[in-house]
Each structure stands twice: as structure tokens, then as C-alpha cells.
Motif scaffolding. Structure first.
Motif, PDB file in Angstrom:
ATOM      1  N   LEU A  31       0.805  -1.215   0.000  1.00  0.00           N
ATOM      2  CA  LEU A  31       0.000   0.000   0.000  1.00  0.00           C
ATOM      3  C   LEU A  31       0.848   1.280   0.000  1.00  0.00           C
ATOM      4  CD1 LEU A  31      -2.726   1.454   0.167  1.00  0.00           C
ATOM      5  CD2 LEU A  31      -2.648   1.158   2.663  1.00  0.00           C
ATOM      6  N   PRO A  32       1.932   1.375   0.801  1.00  0.00           N
ATOM      7  CA  PRO A  32       2.718   2.612   0.766  1.00  0.00           C
ATOM      8  C   PRO A  32       3.215   2.999  -0.628  1.00  0.00           C
ATOM      9  CG  PRO A  32       3.371   1.289   2.652  1.00  0.00           C
ATOM     10  CD  PRO A  32       2.433   0.448   1.832  1.00  0.00           C
ATOM     11  N   LEU A  33       3.402   2.017  -1.481  1.00  0.00           N
ATOM     12  CA  LEU A  33       3.843   2.302  -2.843  1.00  0.00           C
ATOM     13  C   LEU A  33       2.783   3.086  -3.603  1.00  0.00           C
ATOM     14  CD1 LEU A  33       6.179   1.811  -4.784  1.00  0.00           C
ATOM     15  CD2 LEU A  33       5.091  -0.336  -5.449  1.00  0.00           C
ATOM     16  N   TYR A  34       1.519   2.747  -3.392  1.00  0.00           N
ATOM     17  CA  TYR A  34       0.424   3.462  -4.061  1.00  0.00           C
ATOM     18  C   TYR A  34       0.238   4.863  -3.481  1.00  0.00           C
ATOM     19  CZ  TYR A  34      -0.692  -0.975  -6.250  1.00  0.00           C
ATOM     20  OH  TYR A  34      -0.624  -2.122  -6.996  1.00  0.00           O
ATOM     21  N   LEU A  35       0.539   5.022  -2.199  1.00  0.00           N
ATOM     22  CA  LEU A  35       0.468   6.357  -1.595  1.00  0.00           C
ATOM     23  C   LEU A  35       1.551   7.266  -2.168  1.00  0.00           C
ATOM     24  CD1 LEU A  35      -0.203   5.284   2.112  1.00  0.00           C
ATOM     25  CD2 LEU A  35      -1.859   6.211   0.473  1.00  0.00           C
ATOM     26  N   LEU A  36       2.723   6.695  -2.410  1.00  0.00           N
ATOM     27  CA  LEU A  36       3.773   7.460  -3.074  1.00  0.00           C
ATOM     28  C   LEU A  36       3.341   7.835  -4.486  1.00  0.00           C
ATOM     29  CD1 LEU A  36       6.988   5.489  -2.003  1.00  0.00           C
ATOM     30  CD2 LEU A  36       6.127   7.635  -1.059  1.00  0.00           C
ATOM     31  N   ALA A  37       2.655   6.916  -5.163  1.00  0.00           N
ATOM     32  CA  ALA A  37       2.181   7.197  -6.521  1.00  0.00           C
ATOM     33  C   ALA A  37       1.172   8.339  -6.535  1.00  0.00           C
ATOM     34  CB  ALA A  37       1.564   5.937  -7.133  1.00  0.00           C
ATOM     35  N   LEU A  38       0.383   8.483  -5.461  1.00  0.00           N
ATOM     36  CA  LEU A  38      -0.567   9.583  -5.374  1.00  0.00           C
ATOM     37  C   LEU A  38       0.164  10.926  -5.367  1.00  0.00           C
ATOM     38  CD1 LEU A  38      -3.412  10.726  -4.886  1.00  0.00           C
ATOM     39  CD2 LEU A  38      -3.054  10.358  -2.429  1.00  0.00           C
ATOM     40  N   ALA A  39       1.248  11.011  -4.600  1.00  0.00           N
ATOM     41  CA  ALA A  39       2.030  12.243  -4.589  1.00  0.00           C
ATOM     42  C   ALA A  39       2.688  12.480  -5.946  1.00  0.00           C
ATOM     43  CB  ALA A  39       3.086  12.173  -3.493  1.00  0.00           C
ATOM     44  N   VAL A  40       3.163  11.414  -6.577  1.00  0.00           N
ATOM     45  CA  VAL A  40       3.767  11.549  -7.906  1.00  0.00           C
ATOM     46  C   VAL A  40       2.733  12.046  -8.914  1.00  0.00           C
ATOM     47  CG1 VAL A  40       4.838  10.264  -9.807  1.00  0.00           C
ATOM     48  CG2 VAL A  40       5.562   9.842  -7.460  1.00  0.00           C
ATOM     49  N   ALA A  52      12.846   4.335  -2.048  1.00  0.00           N
ATOM     50  CA  ALA A  52      11.901   3.665  -1.158  1.00  0.00           C
ATOM     51  C   ALA A  52      11.132   2.578  -1.897  1.00  0.00           C
ATOM     52  CB  ALA A  52      10.929   4.684  -0.573  1.00  0.00           C
ATOM     53  N   ALA A  53      10.712   2.879  -3.133  1.00  0.00           N
ATOM     54  CA  ALA A  53       9.966   1.900  -3.922  1.00  0.00           C
ATOM     55  C   ALA A  53      10.776   0.637  -4.137  1.00  0.00           C
ATOM     56  CB  ALA A  53       9.567   2.512  -5.268  1.00  0.00           C
ATOM     57  N   ALA A  54      12.077   0.800  -4.393  1.00  0.00           N
ATOM     58  CA  ALA A  54      12.934  -0.361  -4.633  1.00  0.00           C
ATOM     59  C   ALA A  54      13.112  -1.205  -3.378  1.00  0.00           C
ATOM     60  CB  ALA A  54      14.292   0.095  -5.158  1.00  0.00           C
ATOM     61  N   VAL A 103       4.510   0.988 -10.873  1.00  0.00           N
ATOM     62  CA  VAL A 103       3.445   1.500 -10.006  1.00  0.00           C
ATOM     63  C   VAL A 103       3.704   2.955  -9.651  1.00  0.00           C
ATOM     64  CG1 VAL A 103       2.367   1.298  -7.735  1.00  0.00           C
ATOM     65  CG2 VAL A 103       2.853  -0.761  -9.065  1.00  0.00           C
ATOM     66  N   LEU A 104       4.952   3.257  -9.282  1.00  0.00           N
ATOM     67  CA  LEU A 104       5.283   4.625  -8.902  1.00  0.00           C
ATOM     68  C   LEU A 104       5.087   5.577 -10.082  1.00  0.00           C
ATOM     69  CD1 LEU A 104       6.397   6.206  -6.443  1.00  0.00           C
ATOM     70  CD2 LEU A 104       8.660   5.988  -7.480  1.00  0.00           C
ATOM     71  N   LEU A 105       5.582   5.194 -11.256  1.00  0.00           N
ATOM     72  CA  LEU A 105       5.453   6.040 -12.429  1.00  0.00           C
ATOM     73  C   LEU A 105       4.024   6.107 -12.960  1.00  0.00           C
ATOM     74  CD1 LEU A 105       8.703   5.296 -14.486  1.00  0.00           C
ATOM     75  CD2 LEU A 105       8.180   7.259 -13.031  1.00  0.00           C
ATOM     76  N   SER A 106       3.177   5.170 -12.505  1.00  0.00           N
ATOM     77  CA  SER A 106       1.773   5.259 -12.920  1.00  0.00           C
ATOM     78  C   SER A 106       1.155   6.555 -12.418  1.00  0.00           C
ATOM     79  CB  SER A 106       0.980   4.052 -12.400  1.00  0.00           C
ATOM     80  OG  SER A 106       0.824   4.097 -10.982  1.00  0.00           O
ATOM     81  N   GLY A 107       1.704   7.108 -11.330  1.00  0.00           N
ATOM     82  CA  GLY A 107       1.234   8.423 -10.880  1.00  0.00           C
ATOM     83  C   GLY A 107       1.462   9.479 -11.929  1.00  0.00           C
ATOM     84  N   THR A 108       2.618   9.404 -12.612  1.00  0.00           N
ATOM     85  CA  THR A 108       2.918  10.348 -13.682  1.00  0.00           C
ATOM     86  C   THR A 108       2.030  10.117 -14.889  1.00  0.00           C
ATOM     87  OG1 THR A 108       5.231  10.531 -12.976  1.00  0.00           O
ATOM     88  CG2 THR A 108       4.724  11.171 -15.231  1.00  0.00           C
ATOM     89  N   THR A 109       1.856   8.848 -15.263  1.00  0.00           N
ATOM     90  CA  THR A 109       1.056   8.563 -16.453  1.00  0.00           C
ATOM     91  C   THR A 109      -0.418   8.884 -16.235  1.00  0.00           C
ATOM     92  OG1 THR A 109       0.852   6.229 -15.803  1.00  0.00           O
ATOM     93  CG2 THR A 109       2.660   6.794 -17.264  1.00  0.00           C
ATOM     94  N   VAL A 110      -0.930   8.624 -15.028  1.00  0.00           N
ATOM     95  CA  VAL A 110      -2.309   9.016 -14.737  1.00  0.00           C
ATOM     96  C   VAL A 110      -2.430  10.536 -14.754  1.00  0.00           C
ATOM     97  CG1 VAL A 110      -4.117   9.011 -12.969  1.00  0.00           C
ATOM     98  CG2 VAL A 110      -2.863   6.919 -13.452  1.00  0.00           C
ATOM     99  N   ALA A 111      -1.357  11.219 -14.348  1.00  0.00           N
ATOM    100  CA  ALA A 111      -1.361  12.680 -14.424  1.00  0.00           C
ATOM    101  C   ALA A 111      -1.513  13.150 -15.860  1.00  0.00           C
ATOM    102  CB  ALA A 111      -0.082  13.249 -13.816  1.00  0.00           C
ATOM    103  N   ILE A 135       0.977  10.149   2.896  1.00  0.00           N
ATOM    104  CA  ILE A 135       2.354   9.874   3.323  1.00  0.00           C
ATOM    105  C   ILE A 135       2.423   9.793   4.841  1.00  0.00           C
ATOM    106  CG2 ILE A 135       4.677  10.854   3.445  1.00  0.00           C
ATOM    107  CD1 ILE A 135       4.097  12.070   0.636  1.00  0.00           C
ATOM    108  N   LEU A 136       1.752  10.719   5.502  1.00  0.00           N
ATOM    109  CA  LEU A 136       1.768  10.755   6.960  1.00  0.00           C
ATOM    110  C   LEU A 136       1.184   9.481   7.557  1.00  0.00           C
ATOM    111  CD1 LEU A 136       2.548  12.702   9.259  1.00  0.00           C
ATOM    112  CD2 LEU A 136       0.191  13.525   9.243  1.00  0.00           C
TER     113      LEU A 136
END
Length: 399
Positions: free
Chosen positions: A3-12, A115-117, A131-139, A174-175
Motif C-alpha cells: 500500500l505505501p507504494l500506491y500512496l507514493l504514486a498519489l504524490a507523484v 523507497a519503492a525499490a 506503479v510509482l510512475l503510474s502516478g505520472t502517467t495518470v497525471a 504519506i503521513l
């Protein structure tokens, strides 16, 4: 994936919206601040330059900070920079806010990539990165077109306020989702900072960083100046700009998702197939840009190919920098944003040539061609699969 990986993706996602949104706002910003479109395009390069400089610098400063505190601080600083940008009437101040936002983004992304790695097993770095870069692509699918529509209806400043607001739920995520003190717990047995910087002398790491920078330069060169292609070359209305940006973003999401597994096990295949197709696609888009149907189709295809190839190369950076566990993310970030800085600058210079608005698309094709010319004689080094790289990474960390 945790789950923390998807939260990072939200910020991305919030940061990716900001990084790409200028592609749909340049004409409005140029008109409001009384500068040319080419000058306004320098805002994209300013952001990328801040990312290049900031990634290793901020990552080095933050390597001993608690990971959650670092990520939270970067997100809040990013939001504050956009709030200032939304109220300024000076192009110089707006330029400065882009630099500040980029430094915050660089720090966040460098820590987040590392962190993702560490959140997944060593053989799943590519999937975690996807997953992390999916935040960018969804953007690019939702955030950037949405920002373009918002900018068209309410003005470009409203888009800056929207990005600042997007940072707030990301900060809360993140918090709540990232454990406190995690980075401190992982300091035991890690290499010294000097040893991590020494990794930058490895030829294979340099190779994949250069190729990643060139491919990303091609992506930003074409993407940044799509708006005038849509309105002037294709003769479509301003509300068609977000449609084309959304198609590019949808393609990027598919590309980075499809490349997620292949970038771990078959990177050579992605490069060998995607590279030539990407090379053909940019000139084809330049030639057929006056045909709306072709413009829509090729925007989608180029988004998919650009992000499939780019994410694969950046994944290789993480593998090749396995001996730099706290700095690898900053090396990947720097590679991405060297391209992000150079691409729009090259593209802007082509706007005053005979090809006009199509110049950036031709420039993108040239940059991909250079990347392939470098990669072809070294294709064996790029084709190394997951097992070899994981083994090498483990060997580098042995005492």
C-alpha cells in the motif's frame, strides 16, 4: 504491491500534473505575462534543471533523515511553490517558483524511487517503478488534460491552485502510510556517500543514464509544444488540446504498465522493438499533424512507446546503481530530467525555423535516432536480464 507504494504514486500524480501541465498552458501564460510561447516553454526546462541539480544534492542531504519526514516536507514545499506561482504577475518570479518546485519534486522523487525499490523484493524493481510512475502517467491522462480544461475555462492560475490542493491528500497519505524512522533503521551496513558516488564511474550505469536522458528529451521536446500543433497545424479549437494530451497520457499509462514486467526480465526486447518504432513515430506525427485523426492516433502511440522505452531505461539505472542504495533514485531522477531540460530547449529553437510548430516533433525524432545509434553497438550490455543484474547488485554490497 504494498500500500505505501500506491500512496507514493498519489504524490507523484500531483507532481506529474505540475511537470506536464504547461504543455496545455503555454499560450495562456505567454499572453498573460507578455512573453513569447518559446520563452514560456523555458519554464519546462527550468523545472527540469531544478530536478537535475536537486536530485543528487537533496538526496545526499536527506539520506539520514527519517523517510516519512523527508517525503512530507518535500510535498508541502511543492504545494507552497505553486501557491506563490498562482498569484505572481512576474515571469521571473514564476520561473523561480518552478525551480523551487523542481527541487522539492527532485528530493521527493529521489527518496521515493529508492523507497519503492526497498519495498519489494530485488527482482521486482521494474514492477515497483511501474506503479510509482503510474502516478505520472495518470497525471498525463487525467491531471494534465483536466488542468488544460481548467486553464481554458478559469485561467492558468486556477490550475496552479489545483495542483497545490492536490498535494494535501498526498501529504496525508504519506503521513498515514509511510512508517516513521524507516530510513534510519536502514542505515546499518549501507555504503558511505563517497562509495555511492563512485558508482557513477561505472560505464554501464553511465550508458543507461545517457540513453534515458535522450529518450526523455525526445518525449519532452514533442510533448511540451503539442498545444500549438493542435490549434495551428491541425486547425482545431483550444478545447481539443486536452483531448490530445489525454490520448498521449493514456498511451503512456499503457506503455509503462506493459513495460513493467519486461523491464525486469527482457529489457533488450523493449529497446529493440520500441526504439525503432518510436523513431518512426515522431517524423510520422510531424508529417501527418494536419490530419486530426492521424494526430490523435499517433499522440496515443508515441505516449505508449515513449514511456515504455523511458521507464525501461530508468529501471536499468536502478539495477546498475544497486551499489548506491540511497542515491540510486537520484541518479534515475537526474537522468530523466537532464532530458526534460534539454528537450524543450532544443524544441524551442526549432520554432523559429522553416518547419515552425512541427520543429519540436522533428527534434524528437533526431534525439531518438541519436539514442539508437549509441545503443546499437552496445545492445548486449542493455539486454542483460533480471538474474544477472540482481546477482551483480548483491555482489556489490558484499563486504
Amino acid at each position: 504491491m504494498p500500500l505505501p507504494l500506491y500512496l507514493l504514486a498519489l504524490a507523484v500524480f500531483a507532481m506529474g500534473t505540475s511537470e506536464f501541465m504547461l504543455a496545455g498552458l503555454l499560450p495562456a501564460i505567454a499572453s498573460d505575462l507578455d512573453v513569447t510561447v518559446g520563452t514560456a516553454g523555458v519554464l519546462t526546462s527550468a523545472f527540469a534543471i531544478g530536478m537535475v541539480v536537486g536530485a543528487p544534492l537533496v538526496a545526499a542531504l536527506a539520506r539520514n533523515w527519517p523517510r516519512r519526514s523527508s517525503l512530507l516536507g518535500f510535498v508541502l514545499a511543492f504545494a507552497a511553490a505553486h501557491a506563490v506561482g498562482a498569484i505572481t504577475t512576474s515571469f521571473a518570479v514564476l520561473f523561480a517558483t518552478r525551480l523551487v518546485a523542481a527541487l522539492a519534486n527532485a528530493g521527493f522523487l529521489a527518496v521515493a524511487l529508492t523507497a519503492a525499490a526497498t519495498l519489494v523484493s530485488p527482482d521486482k524493481k521494474g514492477r515497483a517503478l511501474a506503479v510509482l510512475l503510474s502516478g505520472t502517467t495518470v497525471a498525463t491522462i487525467a491531471g494534465v488534460p483536466g488542468g488544460s480544461v481548467l486553464g481554458t475555462l478559469l485561467g492558468w492560475r486556477a490550475t496552479f491552485w489545483a495542483v497545490a490542493a492536490l498535494c494535501l491528500p498526498a501529504a496525508l497519505g504519506i503521513l498515514k502510510g509511510i512508517p516513521a524512522g524507516r530510513a534510519k533503521e536502514e542505515t546499518t551496513g549501507r555504503p558511505a556517500l563517497r562509495a555511492e558516488f563512485v558508482q557513477l564511474t561505472r560505464p554501464r550505469l553511465i550508458l543507461v543514464m545517457v540513453l534515458g536522458a535522450l529518450v526523455n528529451a525526445a518525449t519532452f521536446a514533442g510533448f511540451t509544444f503539442l498545444a500549438p500543433v493542435v490549434t495551428d497545424t491541425a486547425g482545431l479549437g483550444e478545447l481539443w488540446i486536452p483531448v490530445v494530451l489525454m490520448l498521449f497520457g493514456a498511451g503512456s499509462f499503457i506503455g509503462v504498465t506493459a513495460a513493467g514486467r519486461l523491464s525486469d526480465q527482457r529489457p533488450g526486447l523493449v529497446i529493440a522493438v520500441g526504439g525503432p518504432l518510436l523513431l518512426i513515430g515522431w517524423p510520422a506525427l510531424a508529417v501527418l499533424a494536419n490530419e486530426p485523426v492521424a494526430l490523435f492516433a499517433l499522440a496515443f502511440v508515441q505516449g505508449a512507446l515513449s514511456f515504455a522505452l523511458g521507464s525501461t531505461l530508468i529501471t536499468r539505472v536502478l539495477y546498475e546503481a544497486a551499489g548506491a542504495p540511497t542515491m540510486a533514485g537520484s541518479y534515475a531522477t537526474a537522468a530523466l530530467n537532464v532530458g526534460g531540460a534539454v528537450g524543450p530547449l532544443i524544441a524551442a529553437m526549432t520554432l523559429s525555423t522553416a518547419v515552425g510548430n512541427l520543429g519540436p516533433l522533428w527534434a524528437s525524432g533526431l534525439l531518438v535516432a541519436i539514442a539508437l545509434l549509441i545503443a546499437f553497438p552496445l545492445r548486449a550490455a542493455l539486454a542483460a536480464g533480471r538474474s544477472a543484474e540482481v546477482l551483480q547488485g548483491r555482489m556489490r554490497t558484499l563486504p
